[in-house]
Design an enzyme around this catalytic site. Structure first.
Site, PDB file in Angstrom:
ATOM      1  N   ALA A  27      -0.870  59.491  79.144  1.00 65.20           N
ATOM      2  CA  ALA A  27      -0.546  59.628  77.729  1.00 65.20           C
ATOM      3  C   ALA A  27      -1.058  60.931  77.110  1.00 65.20           C
ATOM      4  O   ALA A  27      -0.446  61.464  76.186  1.00 65.20           O
ATOM      5  CB  ALA A  27      -1.097  58.425  76.967  1.00 65.20           C
ATOM      6  N   THR A  31       0.224  63.899  73.863  1.00 63.80           N
ATOM      7  CA  THR A  31      -0.388  63.896  72.520  1.00 63.80           C
ATOM      8  C   THR A  31      -0.059  65.177  71.758  1.00 63.80           C
ATOM      9  O   THR A  31       0.110  65.150  70.541  1.00 63.80           O
ATOM     10  CB  THR A  31      -1.927  63.717  72.586  1.00 63.80           C
ATOM     11  OG1 THR A  31      -2.471  64.703  73.457  1.00 63.80           O
ATOM     12  CG2 THR A  31      -2.307  62.340  73.086  1.00 63.80           C
ATOM     13  N   PHE A  38      -3.056  56.048  74.420  1.00 65.23           N
ATOM     14  CA  PHE A  38      -3.271  54.608  74.399  1.00 65.23           C
ATOM     15  C   PHE A  38      -4.419  54.214  73.491  1.00 65.23           C
ATOM     16  O   PHE A  38      -4.349  53.252  72.742  1.00 65.23           O
ATOM     17  CB  PHE A  38      -3.551  54.156  75.829  1.00 65.23           C
ATOM     18  CG  PHE A  38      -3.434  52.688  76.009  1.00 65.23           C
ATOM     19  CD1 PHE A  38      -2.215  52.070  75.856  1.00 65.23           C
ATOM     20  CD2 PHE A  38      -4.543  51.922  76.328  1.00 65.23           C
ATOM     21  CE1 PHE A  38      -2.107  50.710  76.022  1.00 65.23           C
ATOM     22  CE2 PHE A  38      -4.429  50.559  76.497  1.00 65.23           C
ATOM     23  CZ  PHE A  38      -3.223  49.952  76.342  1.00 65.23           C
ATOM     24  N   ILE A 106       6.158  56.805  79.363  1.00 64.78           N
ATOM     25  CA  ILE A 106       7.486  56.180  79.281  1.00 64.78           C
ATOM     26  C   ILE A 106       8.386  56.946  78.314  1.00 64.78           C
ATOM     27  O   ILE A 106       9.450  56.496  77.957  1.00 64.78           O
ATOM     28  CB  ILE A 106       7.351  54.710  78.808  1.00 64.78           C
ATOM     29  CG1 ILE A 106       6.592  54.635  77.463  1.00 64.78           C
ATOM     30  CG2 ILE A 106       6.618  53.880  79.856  1.00 64.78           C
ATOM     31  CD1 ILE A 106       6.569  53.235  76.861  1.00 64.78           C
ATOM     32  N   HIS A 122       5.703  53.596  85.033  1.00 65.44           N
ATOM     33  CA  HIS A 122       5.797  52.517  84.047  1.00 65.44           C
ATOM     34  C   HIS A 122       7.151  52.448  83.362  1.00 65.44           C
ATOM     35  O   HIS A 122       7.277  51.827  82.307  1.00 65.44           O
ATOM     36  CB  HIS A 122       4.666  52.653  83.020  1.00 65.44           C
ATOM     37  CG  HIS A 122       3.303  52.476  83.617  1.00 65.44           C
ATOM     38  ND1 HIS A 122       2.156  53.028  83.104  1.00 65.44           N
ATOM     39  CD2 HIS A 122       2.916  51.785  84.724  1.00 65.44           C
ATOM     40  CE1 HIS A 122       1.122  52.694  83.866  1.00 65.44           C
ATOM     41  NE2 HIS A 122       1.552  51.946  84.859  1.00 65.44           N
ATOM     42  N   CYS A 130      20.609  44.557  78.894  1.00 66.10           N
ATOM     43  CA  CYS A 130      20.806  43.197  78.401  1.00 66.10           C
ATOM     44  C   CYS A 130      20.316  42.225  79.475  1.00 66.10           C
ATOM     45  O   CYS A 130      20.663  42.364  80.646  1.00 66.10           O
ATOM     46  CB  CYS A 130      22.288  42.964  78.102  1.00 66.10           C
ATOM     47  SG  CYS A 130      22.672  41.212  77.830  1.00 66.10           S
ATOM     48  N   ILE A 232      -4.418  69.980  77.556  1.00 68.98           N
ATOM     49  CA  ILE A 232      -3.594  70.287  78.732  1.00 68.98           C
ATOM     50  C   ILE A 232      -2.438  71.237  78.423  1.00 68.98           C
ATOM     51  O   ILE A 232      -2.085  72.085  79.240  1.00 68.98           O
ATOM     52  CB  ILE A 232      -3.127  68.972  79.398  1.00 68.98           C
ATOM     53  CG1 ILE A 232      -2.648  69.254  80.810  1.00 68.98           C
ATOM     54  CG2 ILE A 232      -2.079  68.244  78.555  1.00 68.98           C
ATOM     55  CD1 ILE A 232      -2.620  68.042  81.692  1.00 68.98           C
TER      56      ILE A 232
HETATM   57  P1  NAD Z   1      -5.090  56.855  77.941  1.00 68.90           P
HETATM   58  O1  NAD Z   1      -4.717  56.798  76.494  1.00 68.90           O
HETATM   59  O2  NAD Z   1      -5.889  55.739  78.501  1.00 68.90           O
HETATM   60  O3  NAD Z   1      -5.897  58.187  78.189  1.00 68.90           O
HETATM   61  C1  NAD Z   1      -5.452  59.426  77.725  1.00 68.90           C
HETATM   62  C2  NAD Z   1      -6.457  60.471  78.185  1.00 68.90           C
HETATM   63  O4  NAD Z   1      -5.918  61.743  77.863  1.00 68.90           O
HETATM   64  C3  NAD Z   1      -7.815  60.340  77.496  1.00 68.90           C
HETATM   65  O5  NAD Z   1      -8.823  60.467  78.471  1.00 68.90           O
HETATM   66  C4  NAD Z   1      -7.826  61.535  76.514  1.00 68.90           C
HETATM   67  O6  NAD Z   1      -9.098  62.096  76.367  1.00 68.90           O
HETATM   68  C5  NAD Z   1      -6.915  62.508  77.203  1.00 68.90           C
HETATM   69  N1  NAD Z   1      -6.169  63.403  76.311  1.00 68.90           N
HETATM   70  C6  NAD Z   1      -5.571  63.112  75.123  1.00 68.90           C
HETATM   71  N2  NAD Z   1      -4.907  64.189  74.664  1.00 68.90           N
HETATM   72  C7  NAD Z   1      -5.118  65.187  75.574  1.00 68.90           C
HETATM   73  C8  NAD Z   1      -4.707  66.550  75.652  1.00 68.90           C
HETATM   74  N3  NAD Z   1      -3.951  67.124  74.709  1.00 68.90           N
HETATM   75  N4  NAD Z   1      -5.104  67.268  76.733  1.00 68.90           N
HETATM   76  C9  NAD Z   1      -5.896  66.729  77.704  1.00 68.90           C
HETATM   77  N5  NAD Z   1      -6.311  65.449  77.663  1.00 68.90           N
HETATM   78  C10 NAD Z   1      -5.922  64.693  76.615  1.00 68.90           C
HETATM   79  O7  NAD Z   1      -3.747  57.121  78.732  1.00 68.90           O
HETATM   80  P2  NAD Z   1      -3.290  56.654  80.173  1.00 68.90           P
HETATM   81  O8  NAD Z   1      -4.379  56.881  81.152  1.00 68.90           O
HETATM   82  O9  NAD Z   1      -1.970  57.290  80.414  1.00 68.90           O
HETATM   83  O10 NAD Z   1      -3.070  55.083  80.043  1.00 68.90           O
HETATM   84  C11 NAD Z   1      -2.340  54.601  78.937  1.00 68.90           C
HETATM   85  C12 NAD Z   1      -1.197  53.681  79.278  1.00 68.90           C
HETATM   86  O11 NAD Z   1      -0.378  53.521  78.108  1.00 68.90           O
HETATM   87  C13 NAD Z   1      -0.297  54.221  80.339  1.00 68.90           C
HETATM   88  O12 NAD Z   1      -0.004  53.160  81.185  1.00 68.90           O
HETATM   89  C14 NAD Z   1       0.962  54.676  79.614  1.00 68.90           C
HETATM   90  O13 NAD Z   1       2.103  54.151  80.262  1.00 68.90           O
HETATM   91  C15 NAD Z   1       0.926  54.035  78.252  1.00 68.90           C
HETATM   92  N6  NAD Z   1       1.214  54.983  77.150  1.00 68.90           N
HETATM   93  C16 NAD Z   1       2.237  55.877  77.279  1.00 68.90           C
HETATM   94  C17 NAD Z   1       2.505  56.795  76.259  1.00 68.90           C
HETATM   95  C18 NAD Z   1       3.641  57.772  76.428  1.00 68.90           C
HETATM   96  O14 NAD Z   1       4.626  57.471  77.090  1.00 68.90           O
HETATM   97  N7  NAD Z   1       3.557  58.972  75.843  1.00 68.90           N
HETATM   98  C19 NAD Z   1       1.712  56.786  75.111  1.00 68.90           C
HETATM   99  C20 NAD Z   1       0.680  55.839  74.996  1.00 68.90           C
HETATM  100  C21 NAD Z   1       0.443  54.940  76.034  1.00 68.90           C
HETATM  101 ZN    ZN Z   2      24.954  41.418  77.403  1.00 69.90          ZN
END
Ligand code: NAD
Ligand code: ZN
Length: 242
Positions: A27, A31, A38, A106, A122, A130, A232
């Site tokens: 995730a 950001t 998350f 996702i 994911h 459907c 990042i």
């Molecule tokens: P997480 O939220 O648990 O961790 C995110 C990590 O990224 C944290 O350690 C944070 O410090 C770091 N971070 C945040 N912004 C950053 C940046 N700009 N540069 C560097 N590091 C940064 O996320 P996860 O480990 O992916 O687990 C969350 C779950 O929720 C996953 O399974 C995911 O599928 C889902 N999710 C997905 C999305 C999406 O699709 N964008 C968004 C939220 C949650």
């Molecule tokens: Zn249908």
């Protein structure tokens, strides 16, 4: 050169000399595109349930209306655009690098940036089916439906092709991810707290020596990782595709 510039120079060297790269992200990769990770999304939302309880298989069928209320508001960011991380990874692939992206996200932003080899552990908000007749729907259809999105052909409930808590990952995607990791000579892990399993465990299939972790918090992956504590997108903005 300050420490960060030195680390980015090492990352650049690793990228330049590697033949098969795996980027494993979460995730935090999105950001900087305005999608909360998350941590921010997981605050108590409704009925004292956490995000992981709402975005679960059981809750989807128990209360689809509340599920979709949360899902649309907290997980569907249809206006989000790829950032420097997504874009540079796509540029590296276009420039001829063999690079596989394994993502827990996702949001579809790697594909929007132009990356072709993307393994979505994911699933994706962009694929929806459907439950009764399997007709496919895009994210806009789901988002714009009032309440629970229903199939315009048979009236069945539409379910996103997103791996909900309590659901298994797609086997084919797992196999491709393991294959890519086993055969890679550079692993870049970024924007993930590595708290979600089994996804987080896959990085152990990598057996090479060059490992980089780019994250805003240090999850102590070990001494063998080059840890870059930075945003990042900002790190990748300095990487050259050559
Ligand atoms: P997480 O939220 O648990 O961790 C995110 C990590 O990224 C944290 O350690 C944070 O410090 C770091 N971070 C945040 N912004 C950053 C940046 N700009 N540069 C560097 N590091 C940064 O996320 P996860 O480990 O992916 O687990 C969350 C779950 O929720 C996953 O399974 C995911 O599928 C889902 N999710 C997905 C999305 C999406 O699709 N964008 C968004 C939220 C949650
Ligand atoms: Zn249908």
């Amino acid at each position: 050169m300050n420490k960060l510039d030195e680390q980015i120079a090492t990352l650049q060297k690793y990228i330049d000399e590697s033949k098969r790269i795996v980027f494993f992200g979460g995730a935090g990769v999105s950001t900087e595109s305005g999608i909360p990770d998350f941590r921010s999304a997981s605050g108590i939302f409704t009925n004292d349930l956490s995000a992981s309880q709402i975005v679960s298989h059981d809750y989807f069928f128990y209360n689809p209306s509340e599920f979709y209320k949360f899902y649309k508001e907290k997980m569907m960011y249809l206006d989000a655009k790829p950032n420097n991380c997504h874009n540079k990874l796509a540029d590296l692939e276009t420039a001829g690098k063999n690079i596989t992206i394994i993502t827990q996200n996702i949001d579809g932003l790697h594909q929007a940036a132009g990356s072709k080899k993307v393994l979505e552990l994911h699933g994706s908000i962009h694929r929806n089916y459907c439950l009764d007749c399997q007709k496919a729907f895009d994210a806009e259809f789901v988002y714009n439906s009032k309440g629970v999105p229903l199939c315009d052909k048979c009236g069945g409930i539409i379910k996103p092709d997103v791996v909900l808590y309590g659901e298994p990952l797609h086997e084919e995607t797992i196999n491709q991810a393991i294959y890519a990791l086993k055969n890679a000579d550079l692993l870049i892990v970024g924007g993930t707290s590595l708290n979600v399993y089994p996804a987080a465990s896959f990085i152990h299939y990598f057996s090479g020596t060059k490992k980089v972790y780019i994250n805003m918090e240090n999850k102590q992956l070990g001494e063998d990782f080059l840890f870059i504590e930075s945003k990042i997108g900002e790190v990748f903005s300095k990487i050259k595709t050559k």
